[in-house]
Design an enzyme around this catalytic site. Structure first.
Site, short mmCIF file in Angstrom:
data_model
loop_
_atom_site.label_atom_id
_atom_site.label_comp_id
_atom_site.label_asym_id
_atom_site.label_seq_id
_atom_site.Cartn_x
_atom_site.Cartn_y
_atom_site.Cartn_z
N CYS A 56 0.93 -1.48 0.10
CA CYS A 56 0.08 0.00 -0.03
C CYS A 56 0.85 1.15 -0.04
O CYS A 56 0.19 2.54 0.31
CB CYS A 56 -0.95 -0.03 1.11
SG CYS A 56 -1.57 -1.80 1.18
N HIS A 89 -3.64 8.31 5.39
CA HIS A 89 -3.59 7.06 4.84
C HIS A 89 -4.91 6.67 5.36
O HIS A 89 -5.90 5.82 4.04
CB HIS A 89 -2.45 6.11 5.29
CG HIS A 89 -2.32 4.31 4.59
ND1 HIS A 89 -2.23 4.21 3.13
CD2 HIS A 89 -2.72 3.28 5.27
CE1 HIS A 89 -2.51 2.62 2.62
NE2 HIS A 89 -2.49 2.70 4.05
N GLU A 138 -2.49 5.83 12.92
CA GLU A 138 -1.78 7.12 12.23
C GLU A 138 -2.23 8.48 12.69
O GLU A 138 -1.28 8.52 13.11
CB GLU A 138 -2.14 6.76 10.96
CG GLU A 138 -2.01 7.65 10.03
CD GLU A 138 -2.54 7.91 8.37
OE1 GLU A 138 -3.62 6.88 8.46
OE2 GLU A 138 -2.21 8.44 7.45
N LYS A 167 -10.45 7.81 0.96
CA LYS A 167 -10.52 6.50 0.87
C LYS A 167 -11.52 6.38 1.09
O LYS A 167 -12.11 5.76 0.95
CB LYS A 167 -9.29 5.83 1.92
CG LYS A 167 -8.18 5.51 1.17
CD LYS A 167 -7.21 4.32 1.72
CE LYS A 167 -5.73 3.62 1.33
NZ LYS A 167 -4.42 5.65 1.74
N HIS A 199 -9.28 1.85 -0.85
CA HIS A 199 -7.60 1.56 -1.36
C HIS A 199 -7.54 1.24 -2.24
O HIS A 199 -7.61 -0.27 -2.54
CB HIS A 199 -7.60 0.62 -0.07
CG HIS A 199 -6.47 0.42 0.20
ND1 HIS A 199 -5.58 1.08 -0.70
CD2 HIS A 199 -5.83 0.42 1.57
CE1 HIS A 199 -3.53 0.85 0.05
NE2 HIS A 199 -4.03 0.46 0.99
N PHE A 244 2.21 -2.65 3.96
CA PHE A 244 1.92 -3.78 4.60
C PHE A 244 3.45 -4.41 4.52
O PHE A 244 3.74 -4.09 3.46
CB PHE A 244 1.16 -5.45 3.65
CG PHE A 244 -0.18 -5.75 4.14
CD1 PHE A 244 -0.87 -5.17 4.74
CD2 PHE A 244 -0.66 -6.03 3.30
CE1 PHE A 244 -2.10 -5.09 5.69
CE2 PHE A 244 -2.34 -6.98 3.48
CZ PHE A 244 -2.53 -6.08 4.72
#
Lengths: 431, 445
Positions: free
Chosen positions: B178, B318, B329, B350, B355, B414
């Site tokens: 990502c 994110h 985050e 998002k 995503h 990830f």
């Protein structure tokens, strides 16, 4: 203002069909032993092109000691982690870190980068879904319903292209700038180039740069064969009768440090990174420019970056994959840069096949060894230089180095070219 | 380092679940419109997750006239070609035979992509009695398709972009899950700064909205299962969030050296001013609860850009809408911004697009550039009950008019790669007036 730091290589690790560790691979090359043999990962007895250079008789535990990790990673990752471990061990970085105080350890980790060239996956990763297609009788509704009871929940994680990057970080605590480069064959060598760039620009003080791949996969072999890219007897770089390449598998990894960092901890220096160059040919997915202009551009950029003239180059480790088109255009590129008196040229794929994303990495590991030992290994499968490629100083027999600088050329699908310039024994660059 | 090159963003292109171009996407984001819905691309009825952010009615041939090139383009590569074409046209710039070697290409690309029908073909020929038999490939009936092989190469999209636009310089593809799109732009910035290119086409493209791709995330339990309410399923920072919604698409930017962009009178959206890039080295899918990792990325990015906390007006988070990501985050944001945290507007787009995985960071950097241009922070949609643990100033209800001097764009992947980009308003670069730390031409690293 500081000037750009010099970049030293203080650790090398490698694994491929020709051996476990750089010493073993180097001995195989000097002895003229090739790992190319019929494929054993599946029964290949009926396959028309059935040669590859597999890593055999090496247990997963030899590659990655921690068995808990085995179910979270795939074969290619094991190679990458093995090579990285070897490079880090040789560098002595961890022993050095142990002697630091806590705040210095945090800074050390935050200033340690990780750059990896990864193949990005093979077809058989998706075959974990074949039993599900069977179970659902080809019906997508059933596929969806049976999914969680049929497929390993770790499937995605096992196949992440950035696993080696992630686990080098987790295992060794490195937390600095990083990238996972999935640019097919040139990924591994670009990882070294990006690691060096990060050190030069001050983003990191040291970095691990690895390349790994494992493409000996039935569907890949099938397609390579159908495209006429696979040899049926041996890889014969630049030979008149060259018929193609052979897939290999494995990894190589390096520890790069700033000169100041390496010297201050009295690290043993394996070689010096001098420069890199990269270009693309815009020839689509699998084409190459016959005139070699894309590769010659990358070589010229790398020499300029290294501030080295073409006369100073003592060795070229060619991509030499043994296909008609690539070798011919590579010879043209060498002539464009070095004229009609190129330095000695060799290529290693006859011994360990084409490691794809790791191909440039493994070549770099052996180029450093060739510089150290002052010998240009011969190409035992080379019977007769293709006259169309002459003059090209390739030989079945070992040759002498013409100088202390090596150029490593690497090419890949997508019309990619990446070139490194290194030297073995760092000498003062004071003018 | 001596004076450092500045990098201008002069072209933007997007293909997203909200639209096939940047203006439509941007209008959708400002309105808080959802691009998410029931999956139509394949029969998802039996899957635990039946919703996604699909790019609907996509016809790359409407934009890319080279049919032969498109034959080699996978679905995500088609997104890439169209978004990149828009970015180039937007910039009014094109590589030519003379300067093609000074153009670079840096992309965030997805995982190996094989069409599901191809996997079904393998099943038909190679599986018997529930066992896989590789000799099935040797069956004369097996339809060997070299074009499909080319399409599935990991750098095929990169090669096609180089071919289509005539780019001959530095080219790279990165994949850090990502974080890929953000890292690709960060790499582009560095390549330009070190003089290896004068122009870069940089972005990301991905599509995992297929039976295998979505399965990978279903198996991990990472996706929202709010199948009956797709428009509300992605709700980053809401207390009731329960996973992300998988989207697809592409985002591309054209980057040029600042002075040359000015000299040709280009419209400069923003400066791509800083890049921060760290590795969490914690766990493969989990983020550290303290925000360790993203903290360093944000700090490095601001330091790299030469700006302070007080210069940042907006953060495009994110914000995936998973419990863990959003909490960690926010912990990172609070740790970085300290007493400034309530002044900084934060939103996750998002919430509308889902995503986009390897494309996310690139699209979102484009969103930041448009936010700077229009002076408006796009809304974080679906925020009904903000998670009290988040503790950041979320753009709630509707998009918020805001003079934006600098933005951060976060992408956290990830595997623990964290990317943070800094974009600055062009006026901040041109007239520092005490705010910008370094007058033009005297920037230091």
């Amino acid at each position: 203002m500081n000037s750009t730091p010099r970049i030293m290589i203080t650790g090398v690790g490698a694994v491929c069909g020709a051996g476990l560790g750089v010493d073993a691979i180097w001995s195989a090359i000097l002895d003229g032993r090739s790992a190319v043999a019929p494929i054993r990962q599946w029964d290949s007895s009926r396959w028309p092109a059935r040669l590859a250079a597999e890593v055999t008789e090496v247990s997963s535990q030899t590659l990655v000691e921690d068995r808990r990790l085995h179910k979270f990673i795939s074969r290619t990752d094991m190679f990458g982690l093995y090579a990285a471990q070897g490079a880090i061990q040789q560098s002595g970085l961890l022993a050095h870190r142990e002697k630091l105080e806590a705040p210095a350890v945090t800074r050390f980790n935050d200033r340690s980068g990780v750059f990896v060239g990864s193949g990005g996956g093979v077809y058989q990763n998706n075959y974990d879904f074949l039993p599900l297609i069977t179970a659902s009788g080809g019906d997508l509704k059933g596929f969806g319903r049976e999914l969680t009871s049929t497929v390993n929940p770790m499937w995605l994680l096992r196949n992440l292209p950035n696993n080696v990057l992630c686990y080098i970080g987790i295992r060794h605590g490195f937390k600095g700038t990083n990238a996972c480069i999935t640019n097919q064959c040139v990924g591994g060598i670009m990882a070294v180039a990006e690691a060096a760039a990060a050190l030069r620009s001050g983003e990191a003080d040291r970095a691990v740069a690895a390349g790994h791949d494992a493409t000996i996969d039935p569907e890949t072999v099938l397609h390579f064969h159908k495209l006429g890219l696979l040899a049926e007897d041996a890889v014969r770089p630049f030979d008149r009768d060259r018929r193609g390449t052979v897939l290999g598998e494995g990894a190589a990894a390096f520890v790069l440090e700033t000169d100041e960092g390496a010297r201050s901890r009295k690290a043993e220096i394996v070689g010096e990174f001098l420069g890199s160059g990269c270009s693309t040919e815009g020839t689509g997915v699998v084409g190459v420019r016959p005139d070699g202009a894309g590769l010659s551009q990358a070589i010229e950029l790398a020499l300029a970056d290294a501030q080295v003239s073409s006369e100073e180059v003592g060795l070229i480790v060619a991509h030499g994959n043994g296909t008609r088109a690539s070798d011919a255009s590579e010879a043209n590129a060498i002539h464009r840069v070095f004229g009609d008196r190129p330095p000695p040229v060799t290529a290693f794929k006859w011994a360990y096949g084409h490691l794809v994303a790791a191909s440039g990495s493994i070549d770099l590991a052996l180029a450093l060894r060739a510089l150290r030992d002052g010998v240009v290994p011969g190409i035992p499968t080379l019977n007769s230089l293709d006259p169309a490629l002459a003059p090209l100083p390739v030989s079945q027999k070992p040759q002498s180095l013409r100088g202390s600088v090596a150029v490593i050329a690497c090419r890949g699908f997508g019309g990619m070219n990446a070139v490194l310039v290194v030297r073995a024994v760092p000498v003062s660059r004071a003018e | 380092m001596n004076s450092r090159r500045r990098v201008a963003i002069t072209g933007i292109g997007m293909v997203t679940p909200l639209g096939h171009d940047a203006p439509t996407t941007w209008a959708g984001l400002l309105a808080g419109r959802s691009g998410l819905g029931p999956i139509r691309g394949f029969d998802a009825e039996g899957f635990p997750v039946r919703i996604g952010g699909e790019v609907r009615d996509f016809k790359p041939e409407d934009v890319i006239s080279n049919r032969r090139l498109l034959k080699y383009a996978s679905r995500p590569a088609g997104f890439a070609l169209v978004a990149a074409e828009e970015a180039m046209r937007d910039a009014g710039l094109r590589p030519n035979a003379l300067d093609g070697h000074r153009w670079g290409l840096s992309v965030g690309a997805g995982m190996l992509g094989v069409a599901f029908s191809e996997l079904e073909t393998v099943h038909r020929h190679c599986v018997a009695d529930g066992e896989f038999h590789p000799d099935g490939f040797l069956d004369s009936q097996f339809p060997v398709d070299p074009v499909a092989f080319c399409r599935s190469q990991t750098n095929a999209g990169l090669g096609l972009l180089a071919q289509h636009f005539g780019i001959r310089g530095y080219a790279t593809a990165v994949h850090t899950a990502c974080a890929s799109g953000g890292q690709a732009l960060g790499t582009a910035l560095k390549v330009m700064r070190r003089g290896h290119a004068d122009f870069m086409l940089a972005g990301g493209f991905d599509s995992m909205l297929n039976p295998v791709g979505i399965s990978g995330f279903c198996l991990l339990g990472a996706l929202s299962t709010d199948n009956d309410t797709p428009h509300q399923a992605s709700r980053p920072f809401d207390k009731t969030r329960n996973g992300f919604v998988l989207g697809e698409g592409a985002g591309f930017l054209v980057l040029e050296e600042w002075a040359s962009a000015q000299a040709r009178g280009a419209r400069i959206y923003a400066e791509l001013a800083g890049d921060g890039n760290s590795l969490s080295s914690y766990r493969i899918t989990d983020s550290h609860p303290s925000g360790d990792g993203p903290i360093q990325a944000m700090q490095q990015a601001m330091q790299d850009a030469g700006i302070g906390l007080e210069d940042v007006d907006y953060v495009n988070a994110h914000g995936t809408s998973t419990q863990m990501n959003d909490r960690s985050e926010c912990a990172a944001l609070r740790a970085v911004f300290g007493s400034h945290i309530q002044r900084v507007a934060v939103s996750s787009t998002k919430s509308c697009m889902g995503h986009l995985i390897a494309a996310a960071g690139a699209v979102e950097a484009g969103v930041c550039a448009l936010a700077i241009r229009d002076g408006i922070a796009p809304v974080n949609a679906n925020l009904v009950e903000p998670d009290p643990e988040c503790g950041v100033n979320l753009v709630r209800g509707q998009s918020r008019p805001l003079q934006i001097r600098a933005t951060l764009s976060n992408s956290l992947g990830f595997g623990g790669s964290n990317s943070c980009l800094v974009l600055r308003h062009p006026d901040e670069v041109m007239a520092p007036s005490g705010r910008g730390r370094f007058p033009l031409g005297k920037a230091t690293a």
